[in-house]
Structure formats: C-alpha cells, structure tokens
Design an enzyme around this catalytic site. Structure first.
Site, PDB file in Angstrom:
ATOM      1  N   CYS A 117       0.878  -1.156  -0.052  1.00  0.00           N
ATOM      2  CA  CYS A 117      -0.001  -0.092  -0.130  1.00  0.00           C
ATOM      3  C   CYS A 117       0.815   1.413   0.159  1.00  0.00           C
ATOM      4  O   CYS A 117       2.244   1.151  -0.257  1.00  0.00           O
ATOM      5  CB  CYS A 117      -0.985   0.020   1.312  1.00  0.00           C
ATOM      6  SG  CYS A 117      -0.047  -0.029   2.839  1.00  0.00           S
ATOM      7  N   THR A 118       0.430   2.271   0.009  1.00  0.00           N
ATOM      8  CA  THR A 118       1.107   3.773   0.124  1.00  0.00           C
ATOM      9  C   THR A 118       2.270   3.892   1.084  1.00  0.00           C
ATOM     10  O   THR A 118       3.271   3.780   0.581  1.00  0.00           O
ATOM     11  CB  THR A 118       0.054   4.823   0.110  1.00  0.00           C
ATOM     12  OG1 THR A 118      -1.050   4.802  -0.705  1.00  0.00           O
ATOM     13  CG2 THR A 118       1.121   5.977  -0.152  1.00  0.00           C
TER      14      THR A 118
END
Length: 305
Positions: free
Chosen positions: A179-180
């Site tokens: 994810c980010t």
C-alpha cells in the site's frame, strides 16, 4: 538534504493509547504554533497521519510524538514539496487509525512478514507469489507493481469482502501485499493471517519507501503513486508528478486525461461525467468560476471546495 522549502512527514504507529483523547490538544497547539498543516488521527490503537511544514517544525513535531509512551519508534517517511501541500491542520479522534471495519484485528498480535524494499523485487517475481494491491481503484489506476491484482475497491472497508470472495487466488501461494505507506497492509495482512493463510508478506514502508530507495533502473513499479495531498502523486525518488485531481470527483487525472472531451476544469472528467447530472455540472461550473475569481484576488485556491 532537499533544498525544497517544505518537508512532508507520513507516519503511523500501532500502540495502545488508552488516553489518546488527551493527546489531541497538545498536538494541535504544537502544529498550529509552528505552521504545520495536514492531518493526524488518534485512536486507542495508535496514531496515523501526514503533515507538512518547515524542516525545523517537522523535527519538533516528531520529537513530541516520539516522546509519547508507546510511540518511540513510528514508521516514518519524509519527502519534500515546493509548496505547502495541505490547506489546514486537523487532529482527529477516531475509532481506528485506518478504517477496515473488522472487529478484533490487531497488528500488534499478528501481522505479515515485513519485506525490505531491496528484497521486494525477488518476492514478487517469484512465480508462486500472488501480489495484491490493497489500495483503492483510483490509486491503482495511476500506478502499481508489475502483475499486481486490483481488488477494485472504493474504500478499504471493501477489502475484507474481496479477500473472502477470492480465496481461491490466494490458496497455496505466497501472498505479497503493498500500500502507499504500509499502514493498510498492517491490518490487511493481520486479517488474511486470521483466515488461516501463513505465507503473508508486506512491503515495509510501503510504496513510498520503495520509490525512495530502489533506483528507477531496478524498479518493478509502473506509473505514479497517489498521495493524499495537493501533490496528488509522486514518482521515483518521491519527485512530484504531473498528475492532478479532478476537483469534481477527486479522481487523479493525467495530462492525457485532460484531453478528453468530457474534461472541464473543476466540473468533470471522463471518469465522473456520467455520474453527475447537468445540474451538478452547472453548480460545479459556478463554483469553479468563484475559485478562479478568488485566485485572481490572491485568495486561497481551495475556496469553495
């Protein structure tokens, strides 16, 4: 050391904070008195947020946070910006610091195996690995890792249902999630492990740490990484990209997207044109006109948003 005037700090830490409500006011005062803007979320399970300010101000904030019992070692990533990427400062009290909506998920008790950015390529290149992008569809659309599955979620709350419906794709595989910045994977891997999967891995520090540390020539990342501030997206080396936001629907749009017949600044893009009524678009057009007038007067460009 960057010469850009603003330091952006993305941080999170899962830790028991039984008195988290009492942390709000001191954090808000420190940020406001030092010109820091962005969002910090506090919950009984920890802290999460992204903020920006001068390097000195951010250093002062990080020192304050890491002095709080339980928060001495947060996951912390720095990048830099030419302009302040946030309009205001918010310190919010929440039920979760990243909302999955599943009771009993505790990354402090069970979580996937962390994989350093330098080791990530070898894992996702393994033919027995299934790579899962835990982010939302609009984030996936502008960039992801080679071969990653797209759960096509609108919010992180939808991710558990996607896992349940796609167990067959995960059975017998190494499961590599990303994810980010890493926080969604803390809960995503905890959830998947709770379903009985053993070989569960996640990218330590998230995409941002990978783009910071892995040279472009060695990278298996394609595109840009969406970020939740006015930079919209960053690329390798965490350089600001030319991706912008459609101000009507908040989807990221590229320079090519702006060539669409459905794009009108502040009014619509190809992704949202059919989702809005003519009345909606007329209202957005009036708002955009007011924004432009405000900009001409030197006012903040977020007026009316």
């Amino acid at each position: 050391m960057s010469n850009l005037p603003f330091t952006v700090a993305a941080l999170y830490c899962f830790a028991p904070l039984p008195q988290y409500e009492s942390l709000r006011e001191p954090l808000a005062k420190l940020c406001c008195s030092n010109g820091i803007k962005g969002t910090l979320l506090l919950a009984a399970e920890g802290i999460n947020g992204t903020v920006a300010g001068t390097p000195q101000a951010i250093e002062k904030l990080v020192q304050h946070i890491t002095a709080i019992p339980g928060l001495a070692d947060p996951e912390l990533k720095y990048s830099h910006a030419t302009e302040m990427p946030f309009h205001r400062m918010k310190v919010r009290l929440k039920r979760e610091i990243v909302t999955m909506g599943v009771d009993g998920i505790d990354p402090l008790k069970s979580v996937g195996t962390y994989i350093a950015p330098q080791d990530w390529n070898a894992l996702i290149a393994d033919e027995n690995t299934v790579v899962v992008d835990t982010r939302n569809d609009y984030e996936y659309a502008i960039g992801t890792f080679e071969g990653a599955l797209d759960p096509q979620t609108k919010t992180f709350r939808e991710f558990p249902e996607w896992v349940e419906q796609n167990r067959d794709k995960l059975e017998g595989k190494k499961i590599a999630m990303f994810c980010t910045g890493g926080i969604r994977c803390e809960k995503a891997t905890a959830f998947v492990k709770g379903l009985g999967f053993d070989d569960v891995f996640h990218l330590k520090g998230g995409i941002l740490k990978y783009l910071e540390e892995v040279p472009r020539e060695d990278s298996m990342w394609n595109g840009e990484c969406f970020v939740f501030d006015e930079r919209v997206a960053v690329g390798h080396g965490l350089a600001e990209s030319d991706v912008e936001l459609c101000r009507a629907c908040r989807r990221p749009i590229s320079p090519e997207d702006k060539l669409s017949q459905f794009f009108e600044e502040g009014v619509s893009c190809a992704g949202c044109y059919d989702e809005r009524t003519p009345e909606d678009r007329a209202r957005y057009a009036e708002r955009q006109k007011q924004v432009k007038l405000a900009e001409m007067r030197g006012a903040h460009k977020h007026i009316g948003s």
